[in-house]
Scaffold this motif. Structure first.
Motif, short mmCIF file in Angstrom:
data_model
loop_
_atom_site.label_atom_id
_atom_site.label_comp_id
_atom_site.label_asym_id
_atom_site.label_seq_id
_atom_site.Cartn_x
_atom_site.Cartn_y
_atom_site.Cartn_z
N ALA A 1 0.90 7.69 4.34
CA ALA A 1 1.98 6.70 4.40
C ALA A 1 2.90 7.00 5.58
O ALA A 1 3.28 8.15 5.79
CB ALA A 1 2.78 6.72 3.10
N HIS A 2 3.21 6.02 6.35
CA HIS A 2 4.10 6.01 7.53
C HIS A 2 3.33 6.29 8.82
O HIS A 2 3.23 5.41 9.67
CB HIS A 2 5.29 6.96 7.37
CG HIS A 2 6.15 6.62 6.19
ND1 HIS A 2 6.88 5.46 6.14
CD2 HIS A 2 6.34 7.23 5.00
CE1 HIS A 2 7.51 5.38 4.97
NE2 HIS A 2 7.19 6.44 4.26
N ALA A 3 2.82 7.50 9.00
CA ALA A 3 2.01 7.82 10.19
C ALA A 3 2.65 7.27 11.46
O ALA A 3 2.03 6.58 12.26
CB ALA A 3 0.59 7.26 10.01
N MET B 1 0.78 -1.24 0.00
CA MET B 1 0.00 0.00 0.00
C MET B 1 0.81 1.29 0.00
O MET B 1 0.24 2.37 0.04
CB MET B 1 -0.96 -0.02 1.19
CG MET B 1 -2.11 -0.97 0.95
SD MET B 1 -3.07 -0.52 -0.52
CE MET B 1 -3.75 1.03 0.04
N HIS B 2 2.12 1.18 -0.04
CA HIS B 2 2.90 2.40 -0.26
C HIS B 2 4.21 2.02 -0.92
O HIS B 2 5.07 1.38 -0.31
CB HIS B 2 3.18 3.16 1.04
CG HIS B 2 4.04 4.37 0.83
ND1 HIS B 2 3.61 5.48 0.13
CD2 HIS B 2 5.33 4.64 1.18
CE1 HIS B 2 4.57 6.38 0.07
NE2 HIS B 2 5.64 5.89 0.70
N THR B 3 4.32 2.38 -2.18
CA THR B 3 5.60 2.15 -2.84
C THR B 3 5.82 3.18 -3.94
O THR B 3 4.91 3.95 -4.29
CB THR B 3 5.71 0.71 -3.37
OG1 THR B 3 7.06 0.48 -3.78
CG2 THR B 3 4.79 0.46 -4.55
N HIS B 4 7.05 3.20 -4.41
CA HIS B 4 7.44 4.02 -5.56
C HIS B 4 8.13 3.00 -6.44
O HIS B 4 9.34 2.80 -6.33
CB HIS B 4 8.40 5.13 -5.14
CG HIS B 4 7.99 5.83 -3.87
ND1 HIS B 4 7.04 6.82 -3.85
CD2 HIS B 4 8.37 5.66 -2.58
CE1 HIS B 4 6.88 7.25 -2.60
NE2 HIS B 4 7.67 6.55 -1.81
N SER B 5 7.35 2.29 -7.27
CA SER B 5 7.88 1.05 -7.83
C SER B 5 9.14 1.25 -8.66
O SER B 5 10.05 0.42 -8.59
CB SER B 5 6.79 0.31 -8.60
OG SER B 5 6.22 1.15 -9.55
N ILE C 1 -0.42 10.58 0.64
CA ILE C 1 0.61 11.55 1.06
C ILE C 1 1.52 10.92 2.12
O ILE C 1 1.06 10.10 2.93
CB ILE C 1 -0.06 12.84 1.61
CG1 ILE C 1 0.95 13.92 1.94
CG2 ILE C 1 -0.95 12.54 2.82
CD1 ILE C 1 0.32 15.30 2.22
N HIS C 2 2.81 11.27 2.10
CA HIS C 2 3.69 10.88 3.21
C HIS C 2 3.27 11.69 4.43
O HIS C 2 3.14 12.92 4.33
CB HIS C 2 5.15 11.21 2.89
CG HIS C 2 5.74 10.38 1.80
ND1 HIS C 2 5.89 10.83 0.51
CD2 HIS C 2 6.22 9.12 1.81
CE1 HIS C 2 6.46 9.87 -0.23
NE2 HIS C 2 6.66 8.82 0.53
N LEU C 3 3.07 11.04 5.55
CA LEU C 3 2.51 11.72 6.73
C LEU C 3 3.26 11.35 8.00
O LEU C 3 3.39 10.16 8.33
CB LEU C 3 1.03 11.30 6.88
CG LEU C 3 0.32 11.83 8.12
CD1 LEU C 3 0.03 13.31 7.97
CD2 LEU C 3 -0.97 11.06 8.36
N THR D 1 5.79 -1.52 1.65
CA THR D 1 7.25 -1.67 1.76
C THR D 1 7.95 -0.32 1.65
O THR D 1 9.06 -0.17 2.13
CB THR D 1 7.80 -2.55 0.63
OG1 THR D 1 7.47 -1.96 -0.62
CG2 THR D 1 7.24 -3.96 0.73
N ASP D 2 7.31 0.66 0.96
CA ASP D 2 7.99 1.87 0.49
C ASP D 2 8.85 1.47 -0.71
O ASP D 2 8.86 0.31 -1.12
CB ASP D 2 8.81 2.53 1.60
CG ASP D 2 8.89 4.05 1.42
OD1 ASP D 2 8.60 4.53 0.31
OD2 ASP D 2 9.25 4.74 2.38
N GLY D 3 9.57 2.43 -1.28
CA GLY D 3 10.37 2.13 -2.48
C GLY D 3 11.64 1.39 -2.13
O GLY D 3 12.08 1.35 -0.97
ZN LIG Z 1 7.51 6.78 0.29
#
Ligand SMILES: [Zn+2]
Length: 403
Positions: free
Chosen positions: A241-243, A53-57, A201-203, A293-295
């Motif tokens: 994302a992150h929170a 649910m959060h990546t920058h492939s 959004i990154h949060l 996972t994130d990028g």
């Molecule tokens: Zn990210």
């Protein structure tokens, strides 16, 4: 197509798939199971597809870049200068690698945030994954006219080429509150509401982000976004994302809006952002907690099974409580909760649902002693999940089925 001798929720079945949907799940009688086991037939285990649910492939192109730097220096010194060199063709290649890597570890849907979105859309189509692909925006590259035309033209092209076998949606992603100004955040929230897209959004990724927000705006990030009207505009389409650095008031606000947040444990650990993700508090407040996972520049891989393990262990370790976030619950966070945030149908393995699962080879050391005949289905299922998540990892995934 029939997948034979597959465990579903601990029960051995044959699964038939026709026209992309599960048409039959037939539990096997005990004498058939004994016959198949005696004949050496290899059983596999089916698990609903995971949602990253959060990546920058396309960041597979920057795998492991800037190791050892904290977030702000990592972005400024290792990431942004390299990203300035990327072309749409390179981004397509990087995203294609990412989609294949995700399939290999059981992921069937992902939520992406990057630029050159058409390259990523193409990669998702070529690999059969469901995806929400967000156009990433920062103040430095934001210009309303080109932004609107890029979004609308891409949406029109997507509608033309939609083959209905997979679901790919388009949305917007202001990078973060420290790279996008308040007026731009308000404009983008209006745009998301008007076009009914997700707002990703990154949060509150770092303590610094939180402290800077308090010193500049007098309130922490979630309250700042609420005060700007962003949460009123996008409501449950908000994905933070992150929170990682939240206080009880912020958690309550996110719950009231039915927002989703995405924990990215490996990225948070690698960048030294923190490790006390408030899972239980968020869940109990009604926030839809998802996993990502994130990028690959910060998490180094896109392995959601590894992310499940790390998330679960962090919860147990930081709370000194081994009962927190057991294997079946972390699987729900990594699969059903993500699909819900993306507006996808539930990914359960049941008749009528789209085929959306991955198959695990259980004929190896990690599953030796898994009781196939005398244990109850429920016990076998929990035993299996524990071994998959904490012991085996992605090497035992033999096939990912998306149609
Ligand atoms: Zn990210």
């Amino acid at each position: 197509m029939t997948y034979k001798s597959i465990f579903v929720d601990g029960t051995l079945c044959d699964i038939s798939v026709e026209n992309g949907a599960i048409s039959a799940i037939e539990p096997l009688a005990e004498n058939v199971i004994r016959e198949r086991l005696a004949s050496g037939e290899e059983c596999r285990y089916a698990i609903p597809g995971l949602a990253n649910m959060h990546t920058h492939s396309a960041m597979t192109l920057l795998r492991s870049a800037g190791s050892g730097l904290p977030l702000q220096r990592w972005l400024g010194e290792a990431i942004f200068p390299r990203e300035a060199q990327l072309t749409p063709e390179l981004i397509h290649r990087g995203a294609l690698d990412a989609c294949q890597e995700m399939r290999q570890s059981g992921t069937t849907a992902f939520n992406d945030m990057y630029f050159s979105i058409e390259s990523t859309i193409r990669a998702a189509r070529e690999t059969g994954l469901d995806a929400n692909i967000a156009l990433s925006v920062t103040d430095g590259d934001f210009d309303k006219g080109p932004f609107v035309s890029q979004f609308l033209e891409t949406a029109a092209k997507m509608a033309e080429s939609d083959d209905h076998r997979q679901r790919i949606t388009l949305s917007i992603a202001p990078h973060a509150i420290y790279t996008v100004s308040g007026p731009h955040l308000q404009y983008l929230a209006d745009f998301a509401a008007e076009h009914k897209t997700l707002f990703h959004i990154h949060l509150s990724e770092t303590r610094k982000e939180r402290e800077d927000c308090i010193s500049q705006h007098g309130v922490p990030p979630v309250v700042y976004l609420q005060r700007l009207g962003v949460l009123d505009r996008v409501g449950s389409h908000f994905i933070g994302a992150h929170a990682l650095w939240l206080d009880p008031t912020e958690i309550q606000i996110l719950g009231e809006y039915g927002a989703s947040v995405v924990h990215c444990p490996n990225s948070n650990l690698k960048l030294g952002s923190g490790c006390r993700f408030l899972y239980t508090e968020l869940r109990d407040a009604g926030v839809n907690v998802c996993l990502g996972t994130d990028g690959c520049a910060s998490s180094d891989n896109l392995d959601m099974i590894e992310a499940m393990k790390v998330m679960s262990l962090l919860q147990k370790g930081t709370r000194c409580d081994p009962s927190v976030l057991p294997a079946d619950e972390v699987l729900k966070v990594a699969s059903a909760n993500g699909r819900r945030a993306l507006g996808l149908p539930d990914g359960n393995i049941k008749v009528g649902n789209k085929a959306n699962f991955f198959l695990v080879d259980i004929n190896n050391r990690y599953f030796k002693g898994l009781d196939l005949l005398t244990s109850t289905s429920a016990k076998r299922h929990i035993d299996f999940l524990n071994r998959l998540i904490y012991a085996a990892g992605n090497a035992v995934v033999s096939e990912t089925v998306t149609q």
